[in-house]
Design a protein around this motif. Structure first.
Motif, mmCIF file in Angstrom:
data_model
loop_
_atom_site.group_PDB
_atom_site.id
_atom_site.type_symbol
_atom_site.label_atom_id
_atom_site.label_comp_id
_atom_site.label_asym_id
_atom_site.label_seq_id
_atom_site.Cartn_x
_atom_site.Cartn_y
_atom_site.Cartn_z
ATOM 1 N N GLY A 91 14.599 2.772 -6.069
ATOM 2 C CA GLY A 91 13.874 2.034 -7.090
ATOM 3 C C GLY A 91 13.455 2.920 -8.254
ATOM 4 O O GLY A 91 13.534 2.519 -9.419
ATOM 5 N N ILE A 92 13.018 4.147 -7.953
ATOM 6 C CA ILE A 92 12.648 5.082 -9.018
ATOM 7 C C ILE A 92 13.859 5.439 -9.870
ATOM 8 O O ILE A 92 13.790 5.456 -11.109
ATOM 9 C CB ILE A 92 12.012 6.348 -8.415
ATOM 10 C CG1 ILE A 92 10.655 6.016 -7.789
ATOM 11 C CG2 ILE A 92 11.846 7.431 -9.492
ATOM 12 C CD1 ILE A 92 9.988 7.189 -7.113
ATOM 13 N N LEU A 93 14.993 5.711 -9.213
ATOM 14 C CA LEU A 93 16.203 6.070 -9.955
ATOM 15 C C LEU A 93 16.674 4.921 -10.845
ATOM 16 O O LEU A 93 17.075 5.129 -11.995
ATOM 17 C CB LEU A 93 17.314 6.479 -8.984
ATOM 18 C CG LEU A 93 17.104 7.803 -8.234
ATOM 19 C CD1 LEU A 93 18.229 8.026 -7.230
ATOM 20 C CD2 LEU A 93 17.038 8.958 -9.222
ATOM 21 N N VAL A 94 16.617 3.701 -10.327
ATOM 22 C CA VAL A 94 17.028 2.543 -11.119
ATOM 23 C C VAL A 94 16.068 2.334 -12.292
ATOM 24 O O VAL A 94 16.493 1.988 -13.409
ATOM 25 C CB VAL A 94 17.100 1.283 -10.228
ATOM 26 C CG1 VAL A 94 17.379 0.039 -11.075
ATOM 27 C CG2 VAL A 94 18.182 1.433 -9.169
ATOM 28 N N ALA A 95 14.778 2.538 -12.066
ATOM 29 C CA ALA A 95 13.811 2.403 -13.152
ATOM 30 C C ALA A 95 14.060 3.442 -14.243
ATOM 31 O O ALA A 95 13.963 3.140 -15.447
ATOM 32 C CB ALA A 95 12.393 2.532 -12.609
ATOM 33 N N ILE A 96 14.374 4.677 -13.847
ATOM 34 C CA ILE A 96 14.685 5.715 -14.836
ATOM 35 C C ILE A 96 15.948 5.355 -15.612
ATOM 36 O O ILE A 96 16.002 5.481 -16.844
ATOM 37 C CB ILE A 96 14.849 7.080 -14.136
ATOM 38 C CG1 ILE A 96 13.514 7.537 -13.539
ATOM 39 C CG2 ILE A 96 15.391 8.129 -15.104
ATOM 40 C CD1 ILE A 96 13.608 8.802 -12.709
ATOM 41 N N LEU A 97 16.973 4.883 -14.896
ATOM 42 C CA LEU A 97 18.207 4.468 -15.557
ATOM 43 C C LEU A 97 17.947 3.333 -16.538
ATOM 44 O O LEU A 97 18.454 3.349 -17.676
ATOM 45 C CB LEU A 97 19.236 4.039 -14.508
ATOM 46 C CG LEU A 97 20.548 3.434 -15.029
ATOM 47 C CD1 LEU A 97 21.313 4.457 -15.850
ATOM 48 C CD2 LEU A 97 21.400 2.919 -13.872
ATOM 49 N N ALA A 98 17.163 2.348 -16.134
ATOM 50 C CA ALA A 98 16.852 1.217 -17.019
ATOM 51 C C ALA A 98 16.063 1.683 -18.241
ATOM 52 O O ALA A 98 16.283 1.196 -19.361
ATOM 53 C CB ALA A 98 16.072 0.153 -16.255
ATOM 54 N N THR A 99 15.136 2.625 -18.045
ATOM 55 C CA THR A 99 14.352 3.127 -19.165
ATOM 56 C C THR A 99 15.239 3.840 -20.192
ATOM 57 O O THR A 99 15.111 3.624 -21.403
ATOM 58 C CB THR A 99 13.267 4.085 -18.661
ATOM 59 O OG1 THR A 99 12.432 3.401 -17.709
ATOM 60 C CG2 THR A 99 12.411 4.587 -19.815
ATOM 61 N N LEU A 100 16.137 4.691 -19.693
ATOM 62 C CA LEU A 100 17.042 5.401 -20.593
ATOM 63 C C LEU A 100 17.953 4.425 -21.337
ATOM 64 O O LEU A 100 18.175 4.568 -22.551
ATOM 65 C CB LEU A 100 17.871 6.416 -19.807
ATOM 66 C CG LEU A 100 17.082 7.575 -19.174
ATOM 67 C CD1 LEU A 100 18.011 8.462 -18.356
ATOM 68 C CD2 LEU A 100 16.377 8.386 -20.246
ATOM 69 N N LEU A 101 18.484 3.438 -20.626
ATOM 70 C CA LEU A 101 19.319 2.432 -21.285
ATOM 71 C C LEU A 101 18.507 1.620 -22.292
ATOM 72 O O LEU A 101 19.019 1.232 -23.346
ATOM 73 C CB LEU A 101 19.937 1.499 -20.246
ATOM 74 C CG LEU A 101 21.053 2.079 -19.371
ATOM 75 C CD1 LEU A 101 21.497 1.067 -18.321
ATOM 76 C CD2 LEU A 101 22.245 2.485 -20.223
ATOM 77 N N GLY A 102 17.233 1.383 -21.981
ATOM 78 C CA GLY A 102 16.390 0.645 -22.898
ATOM 79 C C GLY A 102 16.169 1.388 -24.202
ATOM 80 O O GLY A 102 16.275 0.807 -25.286
ATOM 81 N N PHE A 103 15.860 2.685 -24.104
ATOM 82 C CA PHE A 103 15.687 3.478 -25.325
ATOM 83 C C PHE A 103 16.994 3.592 -26.107
ATOM 84 O O PHE A 103 17.004 3.584 -27.335
ATOM 85 C CB PHE A 103 15.172 4.872 -24.971
ATOM 86 C CG PHE A 103 13.717 4.896 -24.628
ATOM 87 C CD1 PHE A 103 12.771 4.456 -25.541
ATOM 88 C CD2 PHE A 103 13.281 5.350 -23.402
ATOM 89 C CE1 PHE A 103 11.412 4.468 -25.230
ATOM 90 C CE2 PHE A 103 11.928 5.364 -23.084
ATOM 91 C CZ PHE A 103 10.994 4.918 -23.993
ATOM 92 N N ALA A 104 18.113 3.701 -25.370
ATOM 93 C CA ALA A 104 19.401 3.857 -26.040
ATOM 94 C C ALA A 104 19.848 2.598 -26.760
ATOM 95 O O ALA A 104 20.635 2.665 -27.713
ATOM 96 C CB ALA A 104 20.471 4.283 -25.029
ATOM 97 N N THR A 105 19.367 1.435 -26.335
ATOM 98 C CA THR A 105 19.836 0.173 -26.907
ATOM 99 C C THR A 105 18.801 -0.500 -27.786
ATOM 100 O O THR A 105 19.004 -1.641 -28.209
ATOM 101 C CB THR A 105 20.237 -0.800 -25.772
ATOM 102 O OG1 THR A 105 19.116 -0.973 -24.881
ATOM 103 C CG2 THR A 105 21.418 -0.263 -24.994
ATOM 104 N N GLN A 106 17.667 0.149 -28.054
ATOM 105 C CA GLN A 106 16.639 -0.479 -28.887
ATOM 106 C C GLN A 106 17.165 -0.804 -30.287
ATOM 107 O O GLN A 106 17.061 -1.927 -30.758
ATOM 108 C CB GLN A 106 15.422 0.426 -28.978
ATOM 109 C CG GLN A 106 14.521 0.375 -27.758
ATOM 110 C CD GLN A 106 13.797 -0.945 -27.606
ATOM 111 O OE1 GLN A 106 13.009 -1.343 -28.459
ATOM 112 N NE2 GLN A 106 14.075 -1.640 -26.524
ATOM 113 N N GLY A 107 17.739 0.175 -30.956
ATOM 114 C CA GLY A 107 18.274 -0.078 -32.292
ATOM 115 C C GLY A 107 19.461 -1.008 -32.275
ATOM 116 O O GLY A 107 19.628 -1.846 -33.159
#
Length: 507
Positions: A45-61
Motif C-alpha cells: 500500500g505504501i509503494l502504491v501510494a508513492i507511485l500514485a503520488t509521483l504520477l500525480g505530480f507528473a500529470t498535473q500540468g
C-alpha cells in the motif's frame, strides 16, 4: 489538497483508492496476528501510494492542459480494468506464494468487475485474503455505481438509452441541468460524494444484520460486501457452511433489491420512494421472474412428492421453494449465491437441466446503473413491450396504444436500441465461445464460461452446467480470454463502441 486530487487523472485517483484499500486487510491481519499478510499489504500500500503520488505530480500540468471529455474517462475506465488488477494482485500473489501470476490476475479482474469467479478454493486462502477479495469486489461495485451515474448516463449508455429522449447514443445529452453541464471530473466527485455514503451505510447495516443472525463477524462483512457489489464472493464453501441458514438468506435477499433498480438508492427513503420502487418497471419484471420460475419448479417438486407419497412433508416443500426463490433472485442480479436448499429444489424438480434456468436469469441481469450485469431488465422490458404491442396490432391494426410519451419511447426507439444491444451481446457470446473452444475446451464448458464472464456472474459456470468448471484448472490462454470477456461484460458492448469509434452512433 482538494485541488490536487481534482486535477488528477482518473487512473491515478483509482491508484490512491487501491493504496487506501490495502490498509483494510493490513489492519485485520495485524488484529488476528497474521503478521506476514499484514506486512505485505502495508508495504504494498505504501509503494502504491508513492507511485500514485509521483504520477500525480507528473500529470498535473498535463491534466490541466487537456480538454476534460467523457471519451477520455471511458478510455481511462477501460485502462483501469486492464491494469489495476495487476497492482491489486501484487500483495495477494506474495501472500499465497505458491501460485502463478495469471491465476491472481484472473481473480483480481473477476473481483474488480464484480464477476466473482471462484478461482481459488476457499480453504487455500487465509482470512486476510478473503477480506481483500471482498474489498476489491466492493470497490468495483462502487466504481460501477459512480461511473454509471456520472459518465454513462449523460452519454446515453449503460441502459439509459432505452428511456432517454436524445437521439444519439454515445453523445452528451442536451445541456438541461447542472449535473449534465458539469465537467466529467466534477460529476464523478459529486456522484461519489452522494453514492459512497449510501453504499457504505447499506453494507454496514447488512453486515450487522448477518452478525446478529449468528454469522461470524468476518464472514458477515464479506457477505455484505459481496451482496451490495453483486460480486458473489464467499469466504466459505457456500451458504451450507454458514451459521445463519434461511434467516440470513432472507436478509441478503432483502438487500438484493438494490441491484434490481437504481430507484432503490436514488429516490431517497420514505413511503413515496417505496411507492416509486414498487411501481418501477424493472422491479415488476424481476418479481415476475422470481415468482414464476420458482413456482414452476415448485409444481414439479409437488408432483414428484405426490408420486412418492410425501405430501405430508410440508417443511421440505417450503424449504425447496425458498431455495428456488433465493437462488433465482441471486442469479438474476448476477450475484451468484446458491441457497443451501437449492440442491433439494433440483432433486425435487426432476429436471436434469434445471441449471439452464439460472443461465437465463443471469443473462437478463439486474437494473440499469446498478452493480448487476447482464442485458439489464429495462432492455428486456422494452423488448417485451414492443413485442406485446406488435401482437396487439395484429389483432387490432388501427388501435392506438397509450402509456404516455415515455411508454411510447420505450416501445419504439427504446426497443430498437435494446435489440441492438441484445444482438451485440449474442455476438459477444459467439466470439468468446469460439475463442474458448479454440483453446481446447468442450462446447458446453465454453458456453457456460462465456455467459458467466459476459454477464459478470462467475459462479454460474460452476453451478449451472452438468460438468462444473474449475477455473484454476483452465489453461493460461483460456484465463486471459475470460479476463477480456469479463471486462467487456462489465463495460458493455455499446460502451466499447463508444470508446473505439465515437462517431459510430452519430452516423
Amino acid at each position: 489538497m482538494g485541488g490536487y486530487f481534482r486535477n488528477l487523472p482518473f487512473f491515478v485517483v483509482l491508484l490512491f483508492a487501491a493504496a487506501g484499500a490495502m490498509l483494510v486487510p493490513s489492519v485485520y491481519g495485524l488484529a488476528v496476528r497474521d503478521h506476514d499478510a499484514a506486512r505485505v499489504f502495508f508495504y504494498t500500500g505504501i509503494l502504491v501510494a508513492i507511485l500514485a503520488t509521483l504520477l500525480g505530480f507528473a500529470t498535473q500540468g498535463w491534466a490541466r492542459g487537456r480538454v476534460d471529455s467523457d471519451q477520455k474517462y471511458l478510455v481511462s475506465l477501460l485502462a483501469s480494468y486492464v491494469w489495476l488488477p495487476v497492482i491489486l494482485g501484487v500483495p495477494m500473489f506474495e501472500v499465497i506464494g505458491n501460485t502463478r501470476a495469471v491465476n491472481v490476475y484472473l481473480d483480481m479482474v473477476s473481483a474488480l468487475t464484480t464477476t466473482g469467479a471462484p478461482v481459488f478454493e476457499p480453504l487455500r486462502l487465509v482470512d486476510t485474503l478473503h477480506l481483500w477479495r471482498a474489498t476489491v469486489g466492493w470497490l468495483g461495485g462502487l466504481l460501477t455505481w459512480v461511473t454509471a451515474m456520472a459518465i454513462l448516463a449523460p452519454l446515453n449508455l449503460g441502459g439509459f438509452e432505452v428511456t432517454s429522449e436524445a437521439n444519439a447514443i454515445g453523445q452528451r445529452m442536451p445541456q438541461s441541468g447542472q449535473m449534465r453541464a458539469a465537467a466529467p471530473a466534477e460529476r464523478l466527485w459529486r456522484q461519489a460524494g452522494v453514492l459512497a455514503p449510501i453504499y457504505l451505510g447499506l453494507t454496514v447495516v447488512l453486515a450487522l444484520g448477518l452478525a446478529l443472525a449468528g454469522e461470524r463477524p468476518l464472514h458477515a462483512v464479506i457477505h455484505a460486501m459481496s451482496t451490495l457489489s453483486t460480486s458473489g464472493i464467499l469466504a466459505t464453501g457456500g451458504f451450507k457452511d454458514t451459521e445463519t441458514g434461511v434467516p440470513g438468506e432472507m436478509l441478503i435477499a432483502l438487500f438484493l433489491v438494490f441491484a434490481l433498480t437504481r430507484r432503490s438508492f436514488t429516490s431517497g427513503f420514505g413511503m413515496a420512494a417505496l411507492d416509486r420502487v414498487a411501481h418501477d418497471r424493472e422491479v415488476r419484471l424481476a418479481l415476475f421472474a422470481v415468482v414464476v420460475l420458482p413456482t414452476f419448479l415448485f409444481m414439479r417438486h409437488w408432483l414428484g412428492a405426490y408420486e412418492v407419497d410425501e405430501l405430508a412433508n410440508a417443511g421440505g416443500a417450503l424449504t425447496a421453494l425458498w431455495g428456488s426463490v433465493f437462488t433465482v433472485l441471486s442469479f438474476l442480479t448476477t450475484t451468484g449465491f446458491v441457497s443451501d436448499h437449492w440442491g433439494g429444489a433440483q432433486s425435487w424438480s426432476g429436471l436434469e437441466t434445471s441449471g439452464l434456468i439460472l443461465v437465463g436469469v443471469a443473462i437478463m441481469g439486474g437494473g440499469v446503473a446498478t452493480t448487476a450485469g447482464g442485458l439489464k431488465l429495462l432492455r428486456v422490458y422494452a423488448l417485451y413491450k414492443h413485442g406485446a404491442r406488435e401482437i396487439e396490432r395484429l389483432v387490432h391494426p388501427h388501435s392506438v396504444a397509450g402509456a404516455g410519451r415515455l411508454g411510447r419511447r420505450i416501445r419504439r426507439e427504446g426497443a430498437f436500441v435494446a435489440w441492438i444491444f441484445f444482438m451485440l451481446f449474442l455476438s459477444s457470446i459467439a466470439v468468446v465461445v469460439l475463442a474458448l473452444t479454440a483453446t481446447g475446451l468442450p462446447f458446453e464448458q465454453a458456453l457456460m464460461l462465456a455467459i458467466a464472464a459476459l454477464a459478470t456472474c462467475g459462479p454460474l459456470a460452476s453451478v449451472a452446467g452438468t460438468d462444473p468448471v474449475i477455473y484454476l484448472a483452465l489453461g493460461d490462454a483460456t484465463k486471459m480470454i475470460l479476463c477480456a470477456a469479463m471486462i467487456v461484460g462489465r463495460m458493455e458492448s455499446l460502451v466499447f463502441l463508444a470508446v473505439l469509434s465515437p462517431g459510430f452512433w452519430r452516423n
